[in-house]
Each structure stands twice: as structure tokens, then as C-alpha cells.
Motif scaffolding. Structure first.
Motif, mmCIF file in Angstrom:
data_model
loop_
_atom_site.group_PDB
_atom_site.id
_atom_site.type_symbol
_atom_site.label_atom_id
_atom_site.label_comp_id
_atom_site.label_asym_id
_atom_site.label_seq_id
_atom_site.Cartn_x
_atom_site.Cartn_y
_atom_site.Cartn_z
ATOM 1 N N VAL A 1 41.144 52.590 27.800
ATOM 2 C CA VAL A 1 42.441 52.120 27.567
ATOM 3 C C VAL A 1 42.526 50.936 28.519
ATOM 4 N N SER A 2 42.954 49.723 28.137
ATOM 5 C CA SER A 2 42.765 48.589 28.908
ATOM 6 C C SER A 2 43.793 48.403 30.225
ATOM 7 N N GLY A 3 44.707 49.243 30.296
ATOM 8 C CA GLY A 3 45.453 49.159 31.854
ATOM 9 C C GLY A 3 46.416 50.258 31.458
ATOM 10 N N ASP A 4 46.725 50.418 32.703
ATOM 11 C CA ASP A 4 48.084 51.446 32.883
ATOM 12 C C ASP A 4 49.326 51.037 32.145
ATOM 13 N N ARG A 5 49.813 52.003 31.170
ATOM 14 C CA ARG A 5 50.989 51.964 30.393
ATOM 15 C C ARG A 5 50.484 50.534 29.423
ATOM 16 N N LEU A 6 49.497 50.523 28.990
ATOM 17 C CA LEU A 6 49.306 49.414 27.807
ATOM 18 C C LEU A 6 48.934 49.953 26.565
ATOM 19 N N GLU A 7 49.259 49.755 25.432
ATOM 20 C CA GLU A 7 48.877 50.271 24.136
ATOM 21 C C GLU A 7 47.846 49.462 23.715
ATOM 22 N N VAL A 8 46.710 49.159 24.618
ATOM 23 C CA VAL A 8 45.459 48.411 24.168
ATOM 24 C C VAL A 8 44.276 49.156 24.744
ATOM 25 N N ILE A 9 43.245 49.193 23.839
ATOM 26 C CA ILE A 9 41.975 49.675 24.017
ATOM 27 C C ILE A 9 41.033 48.413 24.177
ATOM 28 N N ALA B 1 47.128 40.154 36.478
ATOM 29 C CA ALA B 1 45.755 39.844 36.864
ATOM 30 C C ALA B 1 44.890 41.151 37.549
ATOM 31 N N PHE B 2 43.819 41.313 37.542
ATOM 32 C CA PHE B 2 42.888 42.140 38.401
ATOM 33 C C PHE B 2 41.942 41.377 38.957
ATOM 34 N N HIS B 3 41.964 41.589 40.437
ATOM 35 C CA HIS B 3 40.608 40.761 41.190
ATOM 36 C C HIS B 3 39.899 41.604 42.070
ATOM 37 N N GLY B 4 40.158 42.770 42.179
ATOM 38 C CA GLY B 4 39.680 43.934 43.006
ATOM 39 C C GLY B 4 40.628 44.624 43.798
ATOM 40 N N LEU B 5 40.190 45.490 44.722
ATOM 41 C CA LEU B 5 41.028 46.392 45.261
ATOM 42 C C LEU B 5 40.941 46.392 47.104
ATOM 43 N N THR B 6 40.109 45.422 47.583
ATOM 44 C CA THR B 6 40.266 45.309 48.900
ATOM 45 C C THR B 6 41.360 44.341 49.246
ATOM 46 N N ALA B 7 41.661 44.529 50.708
ATOM 47 C CA ALA B 7 42.968 43.671 51.012
ATOM 48 C C ALA B 7 43.332 42.395 50.291
ATOM 49 N N GLY B 8 42.313 41.483 50.685
ATOM 50 C CA GLY B 8 42.579 40.269 50.166
ATOM 51 C C GLY B 8 42.749 40.237 48.545
ATOM 52 N N SER B 9 41.609 40.694 48.075
ATOM 53 C CA SER B 9 41.806 40.529 46.587
ATOM 54 C C SER B 9 43.046 41.319 45.963
ATOM 55 N N LEU B 10 43.276 42.522 46.618
ATOM 56 C CA LEU B 10 44.763 43.108 46.265
ATOM 57 C C LEU B 10 45.928 42.330 46.518
ATOM 58 N N SER B 11 45.892 41.501 47.197
ATOM 59 C CA SER B 11 46.988 40.395 47.308
ATOM 60 C C SER B 11 46.926 39.464 46.196
ATOM 61 N N VAL B 12 46.004 39.414 45.392
ATOM 62 C CA VAL B 12 46.236 38.464 44.322
ATOM 63 C C VAL B 12 45.987 39.558 43.033
ATOM 64 N N ASN B 13 46.501 40.657 43.062
ATOM 65 C CA ASN B 13 46.279 41.707 41.689
ATOM 66 C C ASN B 13 47.642 41.751 41.330
ATOM 67 N N GLY B 14 47.874 41.208 40.091
ATOM 68 C CA GLY B 14 49.245 41.269 39.365
ATOM 69 C C GLY B 14 49.779 42.711 38.949
ATOM 70 N N GLU B 15 48.973 43.748 39.435
ATOM 71 C CA GLU B 15 49.444 45.446 38.841
ATOM 72 C C GLU B 15 50.401 45.869 39.904
ATOM 73 N N ALA B 16 51.424 46.089 40.059
ATOM 74 C CA ALA B 16 51.958 46.791 41.143
ATOM 75 C C ALA B 16 51.655 48.084 41.359
ATOM 76 N N ALA B 17 51.226 48.831 40.625
ATOM 77 C CA ALA B 17 50.869 50.105 40.726
ATOM 78 C C ALA B 17 49.474 50.147 41.826
ATOM 79 N N PHE B 18 48.869 49.187 41.934
ATOM 80 C CA PHE B 18 47.507 48.996 42.847
ATOM 81 C C PHE B 18 48.294 48.511 44.032
#
Length: 461
Positions: free
Chosen positions: A404-412, A151-168
């Protein structure tokens, strides 16, 4: 003393320094990245679904500023509304009055959300999600939020807690007590709810990363399970809302889904003034704002400012008057269908999916030996490089901006302005076909660029 400030003169004198200024004073990696992939263009103006560079070349925008430009650039109705609100010289942001524009915009938003009752205005999508997380935790008295992997829900601290991308997330712990489940995994959701400490489940009806839609029936079943356990359903419609998927909200594609909280932003701005909103049920708001002592327990300094509210009102007026949602549905189906028809033609093209004007185009391992060896070379260096190889010639040779739709994704991902029509579909499909012909024909230029990307990926390890 009268201050003189000439913006046109400043841009004329120093606009050419844009990449150097950014490298010196802002994120120094951005200009480096743009130069590496040949995206260091000089864009000078935009209108509708197009923008133009300093040489007068037009570019088709299939990115819409990550979804912000839902109505395209500089829609005349939104632009006039902003001129009007500035000319009105309103007594804005006094903090101790109840101006009419926030109430009017809330009324209009809620008219599209008949099961919701109240609105909190903020400045961005991540703030809207932060609001929903706080409200859910306070209203239920529980600490934990569930979210979906990828998932992607934002990059502030609370939203980052529910971000499904480890790189963020890496390097920013500790975060809130939250747990990921796979999109569509009801059994996992039920197991977590059974622990009794879950305040809510936040979900994108269609995930932006990879463009993955919730399986049929999942949102309704998740809602039923959440209600049995006294937890809330939070729909993140920051990118999918306001017509993007062919309905006003993406969760409306599934009958009976009525989230307790809904987050919107991006397109509500008209591409001008940042604005976000969290819509919710009456009892949640009344619990958070339970007394006069708590009147400012959650607020935003620039929330509900007159310019943002005017932009939002104008955007909703255009959406209603110009049948924008219906256009997204019809044009999106045309684009998706025409691209899907190419899957059998190109072995590197594996799937075309999505709803409305939110479309994912996924590439995968080819079957023929020659292409397979080249594909393997790219994958060994870094997954996602082939998708980047498609994005670059679309811009450089065909003047079409995609992502590109996300890091390390073969999707546009294609999220163009919702106002595009058949001419834009024709232009994109023709360009995409030409790029895929090059890739399958062993185009030296395209695969040579792939080698450049491989070298860059190896150097960054």
C-alpha cells in the motif's frame, strides 16, 4: 585462540525463531502486523525479481525492498565486486588518506549529472537528505526549508522536518523551521520565498506516497523562482533516481531542470551495502568546506567505505551495460498501459499513473449499490483498507509482493526491480485481474478478509 563462527549453522539452528526473536528484541508490532494480514512467510532465498519460501514456492517481487533492489536480488556483477573488494583486503577507512574507490564512484555518478560537480557519500537516503539540508542552510545563510505536503524524505530529525505526513512527525517536535506547500502550487512557493528566509526547496519529482508526479512545468518554474530569491532546488531522487522512472533521474523528464543538490541512495547499494550520496554544485561544497579547519565539518564514519563504493560502481556499470534505464522505460510503459486498460472494466479501479517502473494504482468509491455499501463499510473503519484487501490476495493466492502506497491511501505502489520484463508484466496483470474479478464478483473470501481488517482497525482505535 582461533574464533570459529559458522553462520550457516546458526541460521539452520535458529532461523525458525525469526518472528519470535523480532517480537522479543526488536519492533514487537511488526510480527503482529505481519501475522494479522497473513504476511508472516518464511523466505529463504532470492534471485533477480523472485524469492522463494521454505516450501520452495516462488514469489514475484513488485516491491524491490522499497526500491533498494533496483537490479533485483544478488546480481552476479555486484556480488562479484563485493567478493573482489573483500578479497583485496584494502586498508579501508583509515580516515587519513584518499582511497581511489570513492573518487571513481563520484566520477561515474557525476557523468550522469553534468550540471553538478561534487559528491558527499553517506549511508542512506535520509542521511543524503540531511546533508542537503545542512549544505543549503550553510551555503545560503538562511534557516528555512520548504517541502511538499505528503512528501517523504526520511525519518531522522532533519529529514523528518520536511516530511509531509503528520503520523511520522507527531510526538517528535520541535523540528527545524520548515514550511509545507502543495506539490504544483507555484503561488504558495512564491509567497514563502518572498519572506527572504528560505534556504531551499526539497522535492521528490514523483512523490512516493501516492505516486503523484510534479505537474508539467512545475519543477522548471520552481527552479526559476528559487534562483530569483537566492534559494536552492534540492531534488530527492532517493527512490526515483538511477533509472526507476525511465531516465537516470526523474527530474530529467522536464527540460531545463538542474537542481543545485540531488540526493540518491537505495538502488545504488545493489541491495547489499547501505550507501547514499548528495551531489551538488561546486560553490556549495566550497562554501561548506571553506578551509582546512572545516575539513571534517560534515562527515560520516562509514561513508565512502570500500564495500559500499564497490557496490555502487558495480551497480552503475550494470545500469550502463545492460540498458537498465531503457528497460525500465519500456517495461514500465507496458505495465502501466495494460493496467490502465482495466480502469473501464472495474468500477473500483479509478486511476493508474506513474512513470517507468514507479506506478500507482488507485481505487475509489464504486457506483453500484452492492459494492458501494461494502466500500463504505471499509471507509468508515479506516481509509486504505480496500487497497490492503488487494495486496493480501496478491501475496497469498498469487505469490506477488506489493505494498500500500501510504497510510490511509487507497493506492498500491509498484516499484519492482528494473530488470523485469514481459513475463513478469503478464504474471502481475493476470493476478491483478483475478483479484479485481473477485472483488467485483463479491468474493466471500476477499470481503470476509475485509471484515477482519475492519475489526482490527476498530480494535486499534
Amino acid at each position: 585462540m582461533t574464533t570459529e563462527f559458522d553462520l550457516a549453522k546458526l541460521l539452520a539452528e535458529r532461523g525458525g525463531e525469526r518472528y519470535e526473536l523480532h517480537a522479543r528484541h526488536l519492533n514487537h508490532q511488526l510480527p503482529r502486523l505481519l501475522r494479522t494480514i497473513g504476511f508472516d512467510k518464511v523466505y529463504e532465498r532470492g534471485e533477480g525479481a523472485y524469492f522463494w519460501d521454505d516450501e520452495g514456492n516462488d514469489y514475484l517481487d513488485m516491491l524491490a525492498g522499497f526500491g533498494v533492489m533496483g537490479l533485483g536480488r544478488h546480481h552476479p556483477v555486484v556480488r562479484k565486486a563485493l567478493h573482489d573488494v573483500l578479497d583485496a583486503s584494502l586498508a579501508d577507512l583509515t580516515r587519513f588518506d584518499c582511497p581511489p574507490l570513492p573518487g571513481l564512484l563520484a566520477e561515474k555518478l557525476l557523468a550522469h549529472s553534468p550540471h553538478l560537480d561534487r559528491v558527499f557519500f553517506c549511508n542512506s537516503g535520509t542521511e543524503a537528505v540531511e546533508t542537503a539540508l545542512k549544505f543549503a542552510r550553510y551555503a545560503t545563510g538562511r534557516p528555512r526549508i520548504l517541502y511538499c505536503a505528503h512528501a517523504f524524505h526520511g525519518l531522522t530529525a532533519g529529514s523528518l522536518s520536511v516530511n509531509g505526513e503528520a503520523a511520522f512527525r507527531d510526538g517528535f517536535a520541535p523540528l527545524l523551521p520548515d514550511t509545507a506547500v502543495e506539490l504544483g502550487d507555484l503561488a504558495a512557493l512564491e509567497r514563502e520565498l518572498a519572506r527572504g528566509d528560505v534556504a531551499g526547496f526539497v522535492v521528490e519529482p514523483i512523490q512516493g506516497k501516492g505516486v503523484h508526479e510534479a505537474p508539467p512545468g512545475f519543477l522548471r518554474a520552481a527552479q526559476d523562482s528559487l534562483r530569483r530569491h537566492g534559494a536552492l532546488l534540492i531534488a530527492d531522487e532517493v527512490q526515483t533516481g538511477l533509472g526507476r522512472t525511465g531516465d537516470f533521474y526523474a527530474h530529467q523528464h522536464e527540460d531545463g531542470v538542474e537542481p543545485d543538490l540531488v540526493c540518491v541512495a537505495k538502488a545504488l547499494s545493489g541491495g547489499y551495502v547501505p550507501v547514499g550520496a548528495t551531489l551538488g554544485k561546486e560553490w556549495i561544497f566550497k562554501k561548506v568546506y571553506s578551509s582546512m579547519d572545516r575539513v571534517l565539518v560534515h562527515s560520516a564514519s562509514f561513508g565512502s567505505n570500500a564495500q559500499a563504493m564497490a557496490a555502487g560502481l558495480a551497480v552503475l556499470s550494470v545500469i550502463e551495460d545492460e540498458q537498465v534505464v531503457a528497460n525500465a522505460r519500456v517495461t514500465g510503459e507496458l505495465l502501466r498501459t495494460r493496467l490502465a486498460a482495466l480502469v473501464d472494466r472495474y468500477e473500483l479501479l479509478h486511476e493508474v499513473r506513474g512513470r517507468g517502473l514507479m506506478i500507482g494504482v488507485e481505487f475509489g468509491r464504486p457506483s453500484s449499490l452492492g459494492l458501494r455499501s461494502r466500500w463504505t463499510m471499509l471507509q468508515a473503519a479506516r481509509k486504505g483498507l480496500f487497497a490492503q484487501m488487494v495486496v493480501v490476495p496478491l501475496l497469498q493466492r498469487h505469490r506477488i509482493l506489493t505494498q500500500v502506497s501510504g497510510d490511509r491511501l487507497e493506492v498500491i505502489k509498484l516499484i519492482p526491480p528494473l530488470i523485469i520484463g514481459e513475463p513478469e508484466v503478464d504474471r502481475f496483470v493476470e493476478a491483478f485481474t483475478a483479484v479485481m474479478d473477485d472483488a467485483h464478483g463479491g468474493s466471500g473470501l476477499m470481503w470476509d478478509f475485509g471484515k477482519t481488517l475492519v475489526k482490527q482497525a476498530v480494535a486499534n482505535r
